[in-house]
Every structure is written in structure tokens, then in C-alpha cells.
Design a protein around this motif. Structure first.
Motif, PDB file in Angstrom:
ATOM      1  N   TYR A  85      -4.953   6.650  -1.711  1.00 35.39           N
ATOM      2  CA  TYR A  85      -4.284   5.375  -1.484  1.00 35.39           C
ATOM      3  C   TYR A  85      -4.169   4.620  -2.806  1.00 35.39           C
ATOM      4  O   TYR A  85      -5.096   4.620  -3.613  1.00 35.39           O
ATOM      5  CB  TYR A  85      -5.094   4.484  -0.532  1.00 35.39           C
ATOM      6  CG  TYR A  85      -5.398   5.083   0.812  1.00 35.39           C
ATOM      7  CD1 TYR A  85      -4.704   4.681   1.940  1.00 35.39           C
ATOM      8  CD2 TYR A  85      -6.421   6.010   0.971  1.00 35.39           C
ATOM      9  CE1 TYR A  85      -5.001   5.195   3.195  1.00 35.39           C
ATOM     10  CE2 TYR A  85      -6.728   6.542   2.215  1.00 35.39           C
ATOM     11  CZ  TYR A  85      -6.014   6.127   3.323  1.00 35.39           C
ATOM     12  OH  TYR A  85      -6.311   6.646   4.553  1.00 35.39           O
ATOM     13  N   PHE A  86      -3.055   3.912  -2.975  1.00 37.14           N
ATOM     14  CA  PHE A  86      -2.897   2.989  -4.091  1.00 37.14           C
ATOM     15  C   PHE A  86      -2.816   1.582  -3.517  1.00 37.14           C
ATOM     16  O   PHE A  86      -1.980   1.299  -2.646  1.00 37.14           O
ATOM     17  CB  PHE A  86      -1.654   3.325  -4.907  1.00 37.14           C
ATOM     18  CG  PHE A  86      -1.791   4.620  -5.646  1.00 37.14           C
ATOM     19  CD1 PHE A  86      -2.469   4.681  -6.853  1.00 37.14           C
ATOM     20  CD2 PHE A  86      -1.275   5.792  -5.111  1.00 37.14           C
ATOM     21  CE1 PHE A  86      -2.623   5.884  -7.523  1.00 37.14           C
ATOM     22  CE2 PHE A  86      -1.420   7.000  -5.778  1.00 37.14           C
ATOM     23  CZ  PHE A  86      -2.102   7.043  -6.991  1.00 37.14           C
ATOM     24  N   LEU A  87      -3.709   0.716  -3.977  1.00 40.44           N
ATOM     25  CA  LEU A  87      -3.901  -0.586  -3.360  1.00 40.44           C
ATOM     26  C   LEU A  87      -3.154  -1.687  -4.113  1.00 40.44           C
ATOM     27  O   LEU A  87      -3.253  -1.762  -5.344  1.00 40.44           O
ATOM     28  CB  LEU A  87      -5.394  -0.949  -3.328  1.00 40.44           C
ATOM     29  CG  LEU A  87      -6.290  -0.279  -2.290  1.00 40.44           C
ATOM     30  CD1 LEU A  87      -6.251   1.234  -2.375  1.00 40.44           C
ATOM     31  CD2 LEU A  87      -7.711  -0.782  -2.437  1.00 40.44           C
TER      32      LEU A  87
ATOM     33  N   ARG B 170      -8.267  -0.080  -7.655  1.00 38.04           N
ATOM     34  CA  ARG B 170      -6.850  -0.049  -7.332  1.00 38.04           C
ATOM     35  C   ARG B 170      -6.416   1.249  -6.674  1.00 38.04           C
ATOM     36  O   ARG B 170      -5.251   1.411  -6.369  1.00 38.04           O
ATOM     37  CB  ARG B 170      -6.003  -0.322  -8.572  1.00 38.04           C
ATOM     38  CG  ARG B 170      -6.208  -1.695  -9.160  1.00 38.04           C
ATOM     39  CD  ARG B 170      -5.360  -2.782  -8.473  1.00 38.04           C
ATOM     40  NE  ARG B 170      -5.562  -2.964  -7.039  1.00 38.04           N
ATOM     41  CZ  ARG B 170      -6.507  -3.735  -6.504  1.00 38.04           C
ATOM     42  NH1 ARG B 170      -7.349  -4.373  -7.265  1.00 38.04           N
ATOM     43  NH2 ARG B 170      -6.601  -3.852  -5.202  1.00 38.04           N
ATOM     44  N   HIS B 171      -7.318   2.182  -6.500  1.00 33.31           N
ATOM     45  CA  HIS B 171      -6.996   3.359  -5.706  1.00 33.31           C
ATOM     46  C   HIS B 171      -8.236   3.867  -4.990  1.00 33.31           C
ATOM     47  O   HIS B 171      -9.351   3.496  -5.325  1.00 33.31           O
ATOM     48  CB  HIS B 171      -6.354   4.460  -6.560  1.00 33.31           C
ATOM     49  CG  HIS B 171      -7.279   5.151  -7.498  1.00 33.31           C
ATOM     50  ND1 HIS B 171      -7.476   4.743  -8.797  1.00 33.31           N
ATOM     51  CD2 HIS B 171      -8.056   6.237  -7.331  1.00 33.31           C
ATOM     52  CE1 HIS B 171      -8.348   5.541  -9.392  1.00 33.31           C
ATOM     53  NE2 HIS B 171      -8.708   6.457  -8.523  1.00 33.31           N
TER      54      HIS B 171
ATOM     55  N   LEU C 293       0.829  -1.199   0.000  1.00 27.21           N
ATOM     56  CA  LEU C 293       0.000   0.000   0.000  1.00 27.21           C
ATOM     57  C   LEU C 293       0.863   1.249   0.000  1.00 27.21           C
ATOM     58  O   LEU C 293       1.811   1.347   0.777  1.00 27.21           O
ATOM     59  CB  LEU C 293      -0.903   0.003   1.238  1.00 27.21           C
ATOM     60  CG  LEU C 293      -1.877   1.180   1.375  1.00 27.21           C
ATOM     61  CD1 LEU C 293      -3.038   1.017   0.423  1.00 27.21           C
ATOM     62  CD2 LEU C 293      -2.383   1.285   2.816  1.00 27.21           C
ATOM     63  N   THR C 294       0.546   2.190  -0.881  1.00 30.48           N
ATOM     64  CA  THR C 294       1.207   3.495  -0.876  1.00 30.48           C
ATOM     65  C   THR C 294       0.138   4.576  -0.759  1.00 30.48           C
ATOM     66  O   THR C 294      -1.044   4.328  -1.030  1.00 30.48           O
ATOM     67  CB  THR C 294       2.038   3.718  -2.147  1.00 30.48           C
ATOM     68  OG1 THR C 294       1.172   3.668  -3.296  1.00 30.48           O
ATOM     69  CG2 THR C 294       3.117   2.655  -2.295  1.00 30.48           C
TER      70      THR C 294
ATOM     71  N   GLU D  83      -8.613  -4.731  -0.840  1.00 35.20           N
ATOM     72  CA  GLU D  83      -9.809  -4.093  -1.382  1.00 35.20           C
ATOM     73  C   GLU D  83     -10.052  -2.774  -0.655  1.00 35.20           C
ATOM     74  O   GLU D  83      -9.593  -2.584   0.476  1.00 35.20           O
ATOM     75  CB  GLU D  83     -11.030  -5.009  -1.225  1.00 35.20           C
ATOM     76  CG  GLU D  83     -10.918  -6.335  -1.961  1.00 35.20           C
ATOM     77  CD  GLU D  83     -10.854  -6.158  -3.473  1.00 35.20           C
ATOM     78  OE1 GLU D  83     -11.432  -5.168  -3.972  1.00 35.20           O
ATOM     79  OE2 GLU D  83     -10.241  -7.005  -4.136  1.00 35.20           O
ATOM     80  N   ALA D  84     -10.784  -1.892  -1.296  1.00 28.96           N
ATOM     81  CA  ALA D  84     -11.045  -0.572  -0.716  1.00 28.96           C
ATOM     82  C   ALA D  84     -11.719  -0.670   0.645  1.00 28.96           C
ATOM     83  O   ALA D  84     -11.384   0.080   1.571  1.00 28.96           O
ATOM     84  CB  ALA D  84     -11.903   0.255  -1.671  1.00 28.96           C
TER      85      ALA D  84
END
Length: 260
Positions: free
Chosen positions: A65-67, A49-50, A20-21, A72-73
Motif C-alpha cells: 500500500y502507498f499511503l 508512507r507505505h 490510497l494506492t 497512518e499504517a
């Protein structure tokens, strides 16, 4: 731009390295830029994905967030709400006084930044309606520094308690406002809600000071759908609820909820 490059880099790290970023807290204009960068880069839509999230659904300032593929969100939101993510929440109370009689949003923000905390590390600042306290969202890692160093805001002595974001009970007050407009255009809605002229509303759009669900509105003829959250810099924000009826002369009665 620096933010655009940072967003592309974070997306690449999440995809290639599988972790995660995230950015810091982004303003509405920064969120709008981020969505443009994401679209131009072909990055999948939010919820896949984000994710934009600021500790609550109604937040103005949000972290992007970038997943990685395994997250999952909803998992990220659950972690954040429980206080196990990258967000933290602080409950600030004034000793022996009602909070809103002592200090306000600007005082609180100034005091935090005076500690050397950057704007990107601070999210929404929300007072309770009864004036008993104020809640502040920050990036995790900042809460210990703030709890230790922040002893006064303005002339008021304060007590600070770290809490999970889900513990925040403050929510914006929404005031219903209805009226008739010639057409459901963004300039007509702004003119009705904030009681300004159509030309003044169009000028706000041309200066890129109007946002719909975080995206910059570039045309006065933009037509929002029901549920769209509209923010106007220097004026406030509201939710367009939808049409009520159309008169025989063709005017449209609409409903909005204005944030107080």
C-alpha cells in the motif's frame, strides 16, 4: 521491469493525488524487488508512507500500500481487518467432510485460478488445524464472483462464506527446533533447520532462493538477528529466535521455530 515501474507509478499517484494506492498480492521475491525499488527511489520506510500487509502479520503473500499524508499504517490495518479495505477473506468448507481429507492448498489455488482469477488477486490459503475449513485471502471485489462460481474443488462440493479478515482463526503451526552451529550465518542455520549440507545451503543462497524478512539474501555469511523470518524456496520457513549458549569449544546453540 513491469513491477518496478508499477511501484513507482503507484507511489507517485498516492503522493500527488492524495489517495490510497496498492498493488496486488506480492510473493516474497516480488516483495524483495519492491523493497529494492523503494530504497532506490528514496521512498520513506514502511509504516510511514507505505505498508506491506496480507490480512495478518504472519502472511507470506502481501499487498503493498502507498499511503496519502492523512492516513497512518495502523488506520489501514484496522480498515483491512474489519473488511472495509482492499482485502477480503473467504471461509471455505467441504460439505459433510473434514476439509483436509478432501482437498489441499494446491487444489484450492487451482480451482480459483480456473475461474480466471490471477495469482496477484489471491493471498494466503490457510487450512484450520482441525481440518474443518480453509481460509483464503483475496482482493476485494473477487469474493462475490468466487462465492457464486466456485461450487467444487477437486471432487468435493464446497460452501463459501465471505468474512472480515480479522475473523480468520487459522495460524501456522510453529515447531521449536534447536541445535549447535559454528557461527550464526544464514547457511549454517539453513543446514541445521532443514538438515542439508552447508554447501547445499550455500547453493540455495547463490540461486537467490533464500529470503530474510522478505528480502533476498545474496551472501551465505549474512547474519540474521533474533526474530528474523527466513524463507527457503522448496524447503519451508522458520523464525530465528536467537542464541542460547556457547560451548567451551566455541559452538553456538541456537533456537528456531519452524513453520509446519
Amino acid at each position: 521491469m513491469l513491477l518496478a515501474g508499477r511501484i513507482r507509478d503507484l507511489a507517485r499517484q498516492a503522493e500527488q493525488n492524495g489517495y490510497l494506492t496498492h498493488t496486488g498480492f506480492l510473493s516474497l521475491s516480488e516483495q524483495s524487488l519492491a523493497m529494492t525499488v523503494l530504497a532506490e527511489s528514496g521512498i520513506p520506510q514502511s509504516g510511514k508512507r507505505h505498508l506491506f500487509y496480507g490480512g495478518m502479520q504472519e502472511a507470506d503473500r502481501k499487498v503493498l500500500y502507498f499511503l496519502p499524508s492523512y492516513l497512518e499504517a495502523e488506520d489501514v490495518k484496522a480498515q483491512e481487518d474489519s473488511g472495509e479495505g482492499v482485502l477480503a477473506c473467504l471461509k471455505i468448507t467441504v460439505r459433510g467432510a473434514r476439509f483436509t481429507k478432501e482437498i489441499g492448498h494446491r487444489d484450492c489455488l487451482g480451482a480459483l485460478m480456473h475461474l480466471g482469477i490471477g495469482r496477484g488477486q489471491i493471498g494466503d490459503i490457510l487450512p484450520e488445524r482441525d481440518g474443518t475449513c480453509i481460509w483464503v485471502f483475496v482482493l476485494a471485489g473477487m469474493e462475490e464472483h468466487i462465492c457464486r462460481e466456485l461450487v467444487t474443488i477437486g471432487r468435493a462440493h464446497v460452501d463459501i462464506e465471505a468474512a472480515a479478515p480479522a475473523a480468520c482463526t487459522a495460524r501456522p503451526l510453529l515447531i521449536p527446533r534447536s541445535g549447535s552451529i559454528a557461527s550464526v550465518r544464514i547457511d549454517s542455520l539453513i543446514a541445521m533447520v532443514f538438515r542439508v549440507s552447508r554447501s547445499a545451503a550455500q547453493e540455495l543462497v547463490s540461486r537467490e532462493e533464500v529470503f530474510a524478512d522478505g528480502r533476498t539474501v545474496t551472501s551465505s555469511s549474512f547474519t540474521p538477528g533474533p526474530g528474523t523470518r527466513i524463507s527457503v524456496r522448496g524447503h519451508g520457513k522458520f523464525i530465528y529466535e536467537g542464541e542460547e549458549k556457547t560451548t567451551r569449544k566455541g559452538r553456538i546453540f541456537v533456537r528456531t521455530s519452524v513453520f509446519s
